[in-house]
Design an enzyme around this catalytic site. Structure first.
Site, PDB file in Angstrom:
ATOM      1  N   CYS A  43      -0.847   6.966  -6.806  1.00  0.00           N
ATOM      2  CA  CYS A  43      -2.084   6.186  -6.944  1.00  0.00           C
ATOM      3  C   CYS A  43      -3.265   6.938  -6.339  1.00  0.00           C
ATOM      4  CB  CYS A  43      -1.875   4.791  -6.329  1.00  0.00           C
ATOM      5  SG  CYS A  43      -3.097   3.593  -6.880  1.00  0.00           S
ATOM      6  N   HIS A  49       3.342   2.616  -8.605  1.00  0.00           N
ATOM      7  CA  HIS A  49       3.824   2.705  -7.222  1.00  0.00           C
ATOM      8  C   HIS A  49       5.349   2.618  -7.151  1.00  0.00           C
ATOM      9  CE1 HIS A  49       0.051   2.266  -4.897  1.00  0.00           C
ATOM     10  NE2 HIS A  49      -0.381   1.642  -5.984  1.00  0.00           N
ATOM     11  N   GLU A  92       7.183   3.163  -4.582  1.00  0.00           N
ATOM     12  CA  GLU A  92       7.600   2.608  -3.283  1.00  0.00           C
ATOM     13  C   GLU A  92       7.570   1.085  -3.272  1.00  0.00           C
ATOM     14  OE1 GLU A  92       4.629   3.615  -3.923  1.00  0.00           O
ATOM     15  OE2 GLU A  92       3.156   2.503  -2.761  1.00  0.00           O
TER      16      GLU A  92
END
Lengths: 223, 750
Positions: free
Chosen positions: A87, A196, A198
């Site tokens: 990002c 994302h 994560e």
């Protein structure tokens, strides 16, 4: 193996990324202050999401001058290890010239937070080695400036070198060129993606698809 | 200009000015008047509301900190505590929606931070005029963009909230922001100054001319050209706000930190005296030590500035350098600006000379309380109705279900109402997945669910309140505001543990507004006592009216619930073909006050708050009347629901609220696209669209029907049908889930 998650003033996915590497993947991981310039001990460096320097001027435009990013250029030149920008981290890597192209404001002009489907375009890279080619995975996006743009010759090069890693499947949420969601550099050591990973590393939070991307990076280092 | 005129310009009444002179034993100077005007403003002093707020229960076994601090604190499990509070930013948002809403978010985040907690979630309750009104649309777009701007950048997920669109909020939109934080019990901090000689440090952003008199501005009606009020609105900088979070959490780990407080409404004129009052000390400030953003600022401007992203710390003397270093490492300003003194006064010095000195007890808690008595509205109303077009047109005659199908066509219309329909357009602009704890996010359930990394338990959070109910019946509306929060928490499987509230009302110098205020609080207090829930923090916002409109009495309840085992969470939507659908709780009631009546039977809202037990006015066919909540049934219902959760019998659960039963069932069908065959004998509009209280729609596996009904002993229930197919079927009518979803999802696409 040692990993580092860079902390810029304004990073806000630093702790999330640190948690996945350290607590889920059990890798020795440090939070690295943006003033650090000594990177030689790290095998993997992640530039996390957030709003480094408030994204003032343009996302990543100020962060690229941070000491750690200057050191990162040398780190990449020497082929010391792997670099992943997620990002805002992806935006910083393009601003710093470590990845081609740029990230422009979303076509809808609004910040967009939702889970999207991605198609894995190249499964033979450190980031995607645990995926199958053409596999559909789910990851959250959360960005206002995620529309990937690049001149035609860059696009042609990305294609011929197979540097495009992910494309948005179905709806193209931000108007990215050819639905591009993630790429790598020519050396195959620098990676950038708007979604994302994560944020989807546990079944509790979704499908858990993000874990195999980060785990792939780790396995590449350990291989 | 006389001093009295000057005082009145500061929003102080002649009586208050007299009190000030008596407290000081002299006339105040202009700077002191400024201090009083902010400390005694409604926003900071709660002078009109505190005598009523005393009715709310505030104690309970989990309460570590009730009202009176920057936020309330409840104990969870394993030494973890939850910190939460809601605050309004209505006036600034009505004038300058983007910055007004953004700074509202920033302010509430710092309230949580000043308890030593990391902010983990945001919620927002928003009220606007009808979307057909361009002014309302502009406000909506600006407010949502402002919340997104601040919340996204600062990295705190916005996980929930609610939105209503009604004419009463056209001139005064409501923006209530709630923040939830998490900390270990030993890390809990207070907003206190103590220990003579200890240092007062100002940290964060520089002080500028923005937001001077913000709190006073929030304590007046919104009249005249809103443009003129622009200078009263502060401008927020989420980037600095984010740095302030990280630096402050680092500062909180230092043992030499005595206390800290956010500089919110009133800035340096209110925060230090409040800290001193809690510690039973005084504070002296050297004004030339304050880092400034603008040149040639006067002491008056410096003290009254509401520049954002600033906090005040009280630290042990000798340790100040350590704190200055922490903040400067994060690129923030930090200066020692004063110290704690034994004499209980707030003293302002300029180059060594005292330029203002006021007893702490006069500033904090010294404001005389208005003695106005609440007055129930008579009939006819003495004041002209604020609603245009009020006439004798009433809701149409009631008709039964026969010959009108199963009500599914009406359901589609109802799903298109922006108050009922999907709020996706809003929450997609908010980052709701950052921090990676959002297990159930916005739009997916009645409440959001957050995990705590490394722990078995989870936190459920919700926020909302229906102003129309309170307009029709303030007592019942107050009861429902609490019960609705409880239902939302219980739907995900969690046990409600505490409340924060934001009370949004019109001008409190109107005895009838005061009456509705009193009745809403009475209802909230009664419900909270019955359900054993403490109020641990809150906020009051008065003066939400213009020349032509006053808002509905609008209490917003924020609630936190504890789910001891995250694996016991219950989804909202239909899960499996063949599951049985049950209505649990109260099985019949009125259609009065419903969104159905508003959307499908348009008629001007009732201009008067009616109250059942006052008996007074019955209109039409009782369509303005709310079905009363039976709190005894409510208690039994919640106990039964939580027992079902613990036995893992529920495949899904959803509370029945705005829109009524069919809307709840439609929402359950959206999750997986699974439809339902409904077998209802009663197809009246009361049954299908009534918004009577104390109900859940749940599903169970066929083999668990026996266990369900056994556990529901003492609580009414009724089988509604079976999950299956890709459509809702009722009374010979059939509508595909896709068609319903289209109506629902396009309700708010701007």
């Amino acid at each position: 193996m040692r990993a580092a998650v860079v902390v810029f003033p304004g990073s806000n996915c630093d702790l999330d990324t640190h948690y996945v590497l350290k607590d889920l993947l059990r890798i020795e991981t440090e939070l690295l202050w943006y003033r650090e310039t000594d990177l030689k001990d790290y095998d993997l460096i992640v530039l996390p999401g957030g709003f480094a320097y408030g994204d003032y001027l343009r996302a990543g435009a100020i962060a690229r001058f941070a000491p750690v990013v200057q050191a990162l250029v040398e780190y990449v030149e020497r082929g010391r290890g792997l670099v992943l920008g997620i990002c805002n981290g992806f935006q910083i890597l393009t601003e710093a010239g470590l990845l081609p192209g740029a990230l422009a404001p979303n076509l809808g002009r609004k910040f967009l937070c939702k889970t999207v489907k991605l198609r894995v375009e190249n499964a033979y890279t450190p980031l995607t080695r645990l995926c199958r080619e053409g596999e559909l995975i789910e990851l959250p996006i959360a960005h206002g400036e995620g529309r990937y743009v690049a001149p035609p010759e860059t696009l042609a090069k990305l294609k011929s070198n197979r540097q495009i890693l992910f494309t948005y499947h179905g709806e193209n949420p931000n108007g990215s060129l050819e639905s591009i969601a993630g790429i790598m550099d020519e050396t195959g050591t620098v990676f950038g993606m708007m979604p994302h990973p994560e944020r989807n590393c546990e079944r509790l939070l979704g499908t858990g698809d993000g874990l195999k991307l980060l785990q792939g990076m780790v396995e590449e280092v350990l291989a | 200009m006389t001093k009295l005129e000057l005082a009145q310009q500061h929003g102080l009444s002649p009586r208050e000015y007299e009190t000030i002179c008596a407290l000081l034993g002299r006339e105040p100077n202009e700077l002191e008047l400024g201090l009083f005007s902010l400390n005694w403003s409604e926003h900071c002093s709660y002078k009109s509301s505190k005598r009523f707020l005393k009715r709310l229960p505030t104690t309970g076994r989990r309460v570590l900190q009730g009202p009176g601090e920057n936020a309330g604190v409840l104990e969870l499990e394993n030494d973890w505590c939850v910190v939460f509070k809601v605050e309004s930013h209505n006036h600034p948002s009505a004038v300058e929606p983007f910055h007004g809403a953004a700074t509202g978010v920033g302010g509430i985040i710092r309230d949580i931070l000043s308890m030593g907690a990391r902010p983990i979630a945001l919620l927002d309750s928003l009220r606007f005029g009808e979307l057909s009104n361009p002014k309302a649309r502009n406000l909506l777009e600006g407010v949502v963009a402002g919340i997104a701007h601040y919340g996204n950048c600062i990295g705190v997920p916005t996980v929930g909230g609610d939105v209503y669109f009604e004419d009463a909020y056209t001139d005064n939109c409501l923006v209530n922001a709630m923040c939830v934080g998490l900390l270990k019990r030993s890390d809990l901090k207070r907003a206190v100054a103590q220990g003579v000689g200890n240092k007062i440090i100002l940290v964060g952003a520089r002080t500028g001319r923005d937001g001077i008199h913000g709190a006073t501005f929030a304590s007046e009606d919104l009249i005249g050209e809103a443009e003129e009020k622009r200078p009263n609105v502060q401008v927020g900088d989420p980037f600095t706000g984010k740095l302030l979070i990280e630096a402050t959490l680092e500062a909180c780990r230092q043992p030499e930190l005595i206390g800290l407080q956010d500089l919110g409404a009133g800035g340096l004129s209110t925060a230090p005296p409040e800290m001193a009052a809690r510690g039973g000390v005084g504070i002296v400030i050297d004004i030339e030590e304050i880092p400034l953003r603008a040149e040639k600022m006067t002491p008056y401007e410096i003290l009254l500035s509401e520049s954002q992203e600033r906090m005040v710390l009280c630290v042990r003397q000798g340790a100040e350098q350590k704190f200055l270093r922490i903040y400067r490492k994060w690129g923030l300003e930090a200066e020692v600006i004063g110290e704690v003194i034994a004499e209980k006064v707030y003293r302002i010095r300029h180059e060594g000379r005292t330029i203002a000195e006021v007893p702490i007890s006069a500033l904090v808690g010294g404001a005389p309380e208005p003695e106005l008595a609440p007055l129930p509205p008579g009939n006819p109303h003495p004041a002209p109705s604020p609603w245009k077009g009020e006439g004798s047109e009433r809701f149409g005659a009631r008709s039964g279900g026969e010959g009108r199908g199963g009500g599914l066509k009406q359901l589609i219309q109802l799903l298109r109402s922006p108050t009922i329909g999907s709020k996706r357009w809003i929450y997609q602009q908010y980052d709701h997945t950052v921090q990676t704890n959002t297990v159930i996010g916005p739009g997916a359930h009645d409440a959001a669910l957050l995990r705590v990394k490394g722990e078995r338990f989870a936190l459920a959070v919700t926020m909302g309140g229906n102003g129309r109910y309170c307009q029709l019946d303030p007592y019942e509306g107050g009861v429902r505001a609490v019960c609705e929060g409880v239902h939302n928490i219980v739907s995900v499987g969690a046990e409600p543990i505490g409340i924060t509230d934001c009370l949004n009302f019109a001008n409190p110098t109107d005895p009838q507004v005061l009456w509705s205020f009193e009745r809403v609080i009475a209802g909230m207090a009664e419900a909270a006592k019955a359900l054993e829930l403490p109020f641990v923090s809150g906020n009051v916002s008065f003066y939400n009216q213009s020349e032509t409109r006053r808002i509905y009495p609008t209490p917003v309840v924020g609630m936190v619930g504890l789910l001891k085992d995250i694996e016991q969470r219950v989804p909202m939507g239909f899960q499996r073909e063949g599951d049985r659908i049950y209505l649990v709780g109260k099985l019949s009631g009125r259609v009065g006050g419903s969104e159905y009546l508003r959307v499908l039977r348009p008629s001007p809202p009732t201009p008067l708050p009616f109250e059942r037990e006052k008996g007074a006015v019955r209109r039409g066919e009782g369509l303005d009347e709310l079905e009363p909540t039976d709190l005894e049934l409510e208690r039994r219902l919640l106990g039964a629901m939580l027992a079902l959760v613990q036995r893992r019998l529920l495949r899904s659960a959803h509370d029945v609220s705005e829109g009524g039963l069919l809307v709840a069932i439609a929402e359950k069908s959206f999750a997986q696209g699974l439809g339902a065959r409904l077998e209802l004998d009663d197809l009246s509009e009361e049954m299908l669209f009534g918004e009577w209280p104390s109900r859940f729609v749940v599903t169970v596996a066929p083999e668990h029907e026996g266990a369900l009904t056994e556990l529901l002993a003492g609580v009414p229930y009724k089988k509604l049908g079976t999950v299956g197919g890709d459509a809702l079927e009722l009374g010979g009518e059939r509508v595909s889930v896709e068609e319903l979803r289209r109506a629902y999802e396009t309700a708010l696409d701007l």
